[in-house]
Design a protein around this motif. Structure first.
Motif, PDB file in Angstrom:
ATOM      1  N   GLY A   3     -18.293  14.218   8.059  1.00  0.00           N
ATOM      2  CA  GLY A   3     -18.838  13.552   9.239  1.00  0.00           C
ATOM      3  C   GLY A   3     -17.866  12.604   9.907  1.00  0.00           C
ATOM      4  O   GLY A   3     -18.281  11.615  10.512  1.00  0.00           O
ATOM      5  N   LEU A   4     -16.588  12.906   9.844  1.00  0.00           N
ATOM      6  CA  LEU A   4     -15.568  12.036  10.431  1.00  0.00           C
ATOM      7  C   LEU A   4     -15.617  12.124  11.956  1.00  0.00           C
ATOM      8  O   LEU A   4     -15.593  13.209  12.526  1.00  0.00           O
ATOM      9  N   TYR A   5     -15.691  10.966  12.630  1.00  0.00           N
ATOM     10  CA  TYR A   5     -15.752  10.949  14.094  1.00  0.00           C
ATOM     11  C   TYR A   5     -14.872   9.831  14.643  1.00  0.00           C
ATOM     12  O   TYR A   5     -14.390   8.960  13.892  1.00  0.00           O
ATOM     13  N   ASP A   6     -14.676   9.856  15.935  1.00  0.00           N
ATOM     14  CA  ASP A   6     -13.838   8.879  16.618  1.00  0.00           C
ATOM     15  C   ASP A   6     -14.694   7.677  17.021  1.00  0.00           C
ATOM     16  O   ASP A   6     -15.523   7.778  17.913  1.00  0.00           O
ATOM     17  N   ALA A  25      -9.356   6.298  11.149  1.00  0.00           N
ATOM     18  CA  ALA A  25      -9.890   6.184   9.791  1.00  0.00           C
ATOM     19  C   ALA A  25      -8.830   5.648   8.841  1.00  0.00           C
ATOM     20  O   ALA A  25      -9.119   4.820   7.962  1.00  0.00           O
ATOM     21  N   GLN A  26      -7.592   6.102   9.017  1.00  0.00           N
ATOM     22  CA  GLN A  26      -6.511   5.623   8.158  1.00  0.00           C
ATOM     23  C   GLN A  26      -6.276   4.127   8.366  1.00  0.00           C
ATOM     24  O   GLN A  26      -6.136   3.358   7.401  1.00  0.00           O
ATOM     25  N   ALA A  50     -15.471   5.388  10.221  1.00  0.00           N
ATOM     26  CA  ALA A  50     -16.456   6.128  11.008  1.00  0.00           C
ATOM     27  C   ALA A  50     -16.631   7.521  10.404  1.00  0.00           C
ATOM     28  O   ALA A  50     -16.048   8.505  10.860  1.00  0.00           O
ATOM     29  N   ALA A  51     -17.424   7.609   9.375  1.00  0.00           N
ATOM     30  CA  ALA A  51     -17.670   8.869   8.667  1.00  0.00           C
ATOM     31  C   ALA A  51     -18.843   8.646   7.727  1.00  0.00           C
ATOM     32  O   ALA A  51     -19.296   7.513   7.522  1.00  0.00           O
TER      33      ALA A  51
END
Length: 530
Positions: A299-302, A346-347, A357-358
């Motif tokens: 579910g990784l998003y910007d 995310a990093q 954001a995941a």
């Protein structure tokens, strides 16, 4: 007193220098959107958030320490905001205490220091009261140690002693100073003495026996005498004034440091509230050492896109553990650039100790994060776009180190397919050989295909999904590179009434997007697209 809320054993340095490449990184990841959400218009929050995100940590233990403190902040936001407000108010009110015209004189220094200390004592009492009430509600090592320090350093005995000293230093009964005669009968060895008890006994009232004290009365009009007496008084209180001023500075530095370190967490609370109000998920990632080269997410998003659009954004799953190269291809406007930003953000967020954001993330810390994105045509450039791209890549290779991550978005697409693919291929192979992980978004089919067919390449290939009717899902799935990026879909959206013109390189992997005339050019984009 120390806060130690950002690191286990040291203070957060808000003056530290940014690492190389932060200008491009900030621009390419649209980082200011996240920073503005964290700051909420506060310049201090913006500055601290910038330093924390761009000067991240690589030690998983240090990252976890900060995550635990942030968990407490999310669980007790009102208490944390109140502690921050105490620190902010103490620093602000100290500035408003006027030095006065004679600020260089010990009497003026002492008077200001007494006023500042009274202000700080009130703030410290509020802080101690909060600690007494809410310390059991916090479980992180950072806050547990912080509240324990407050309880140990700011006991009732401390406040009683400070109040007594501050009362005496107002010298309502005058200043008692002792001195010796030095060379040339000048005064030396000035020492401030404790005043005599205010209660007077019989011996003080009745002049019996030899009295060794002498009294000198200065006339009201004797300005020189009054000035000489003030100088004698200043000689006596000089050391006390400096000591009290240093004590006030020490407490001021504590409040400034507490304000700075809590500013990061207040910013994280602000952004979290914005994302939660939209129903966007967040999670605390599992940080791993740089040597493990892991990156897996669900579910990784910007988050920057989520903060700027009204609708919910699409998340992606990725499993790139032990995959130093991730090649992303597929349909135009299919979410590739958005996904690349989500990886970079995310990093940064993980290595700052924030949530990400995941719905789940496990990733290795990196020694540095660099971006090489295509740039729009610049009329002021003195050389071509390819020269500019090569110059930027040369600058990156001069600073990037093993264990870093390089994010490339349409790099070297400014030349033809064959040359762009060959240049990119050599760059990617060189940085992979140096122990650097690469996430590469490209329309260069020759480039992507060459790594896909290479049997020894440890790479993950993702492709932006496209429905048979041309609709984009804005999801990425594992898949081999295709020789088309489906630019005709974009053309039909922009020029719905016109037929697709013949393009001689359409089946050679070149992008199919047909630019409109400058005056009529329109960018059609779904909220989930890059």
């Amino acid at each position: 007193m120390k806060a130690y809320l950002m690191y286990p054993e040291r203070d957060f340095d808000a003056e530290q220098h940014f690492p190389p490449g932060v200008e491009a990184l900030t621009q390419d990841l649209e980082l200011n959107t996240l920073l503005n959400a964290m700051a909420g218009g506060d310049s201090l929050l913006f500055e601290v958030a910038s330093k924390a995100l761009l000067c991240g940590m690589t030690d998983p233990a240090a990252i976890t320490y900060r995550q635990q403190v942030l968990r407490d902040c999310l669980a007790q936001p009102a208490v944390v905001r109140e502690i921050y407000a105490i620190a902010v108010q103490a620093v602000a009110e100290e500035k408003r205490i006027w030095w006065g015209i004679g600020s260089r004189y010990p009497s003026a220094i002492l008077n200001r220091a007494v006023n500042v200390m009274n202000l700080f004592v009130a703030a410290l009492k509020r802080l101690r009261d909060l600690a007494d009430c809410h310390a059991p509600d916090f479980s992180s090592d950072g806050f547990t140690r912080f509240f324990a320090m407050i309880g140990a350093e700011l006991g009732d005995d401390y406040f009683a002693l400070v109040a007594d000293h501050l009362k005496r230093l107002k010298f309502r009964d005058g200043v008692l100073v002792s001195a010796r005669l030095g060379e040339g009968n000048t005064g030396t060895g000035y020492v401030l003495r404790r005043p005599r008890p205010t209660r007077r006994g019989l011996a003080d009232l009745v002049p019996i026996g030899n009295r060794s004290a002498y009294t000198l009365t200065i006339s009201d009009r004797d300005e020189a005498g009054a000035r000489a007496l003030a100088e004698l008084s200043d000689q006596g209180i000089n050391h006390v004034a400096n000591a009290l001023a240093q004590s006030a500075d020490h407490i001021l530095s504590f409040f400034r440091l507490l304000r700075t370190e809590l500013a990061f967490y207040i910013g994280a609370l602000n952004a979290h509230e914005r994302l939660a109000a939209k129903g966007e998920p967040t999670c605390f990632p599992v940080p791993l050492p740089p040597a493990e080269a892991a990156f897996s997410a669900a579910g990784l998003y910007d988050p920057c896109l989520a903060l700027t659009v009204s609708s919910k954004v699409t998340g992606n799953d990725i499993s790139a553990d032990s995959k130093p190269l991730v090649m992303i291809t597929g349909a135009n406007q299919g979410g590739k650039s958005t996904f690349l930003r989500s990886v970079g953000l995310a990093q940064l967020m993980m290595q700052s100790g924030m949530y990400v954001a995941a719905t789940a993330l496990k990733a290795s810390a990196c020694q540095g994060l660099f971006t090489h994105y295509k740039r729009e045509e610049d009329a002021t450039m003195t050389s071509g776009k390819l020269d500019e791209e090569l110059a930027r890549m040369s600058d990156i290779t001069g600073h990037i180190t093993p264990g870093s991550i390089l994010l490339c978005n349409e790099s070297f697409a400014s030349t033809n397919e064959r040359e762009g693919s060959e240049i990119a291929r050599q760059v990617v192979r060189a940085v992979l050989d140096a122990g650097i992980r690469v996430f590469f978004v490209t329309h260069l089919h020759d480039l992507a295909r060459s790594f896909y067919t290479e049997p020894t390449a440890a790479a993950l290939f993702l492709r932006a999904e496209r429905q048979p009717d041309g609709r984009r899902t804005y999801r990425l799935a594992v898949g081999e590179p295709l020789p088309t990026s489906h630019g005709e879909d974009v053309y039909q959206d922009v020029f719905a009434v016109l037929p697709m013109p013949h393009h001689p390189r359409r089946h050679m992997g070149a992008p199919e997007t047909i630019p409109a005339p400058e005056a009529d050019r329109t960018r059609v984009q779904d909220p989930g697209s890059p």
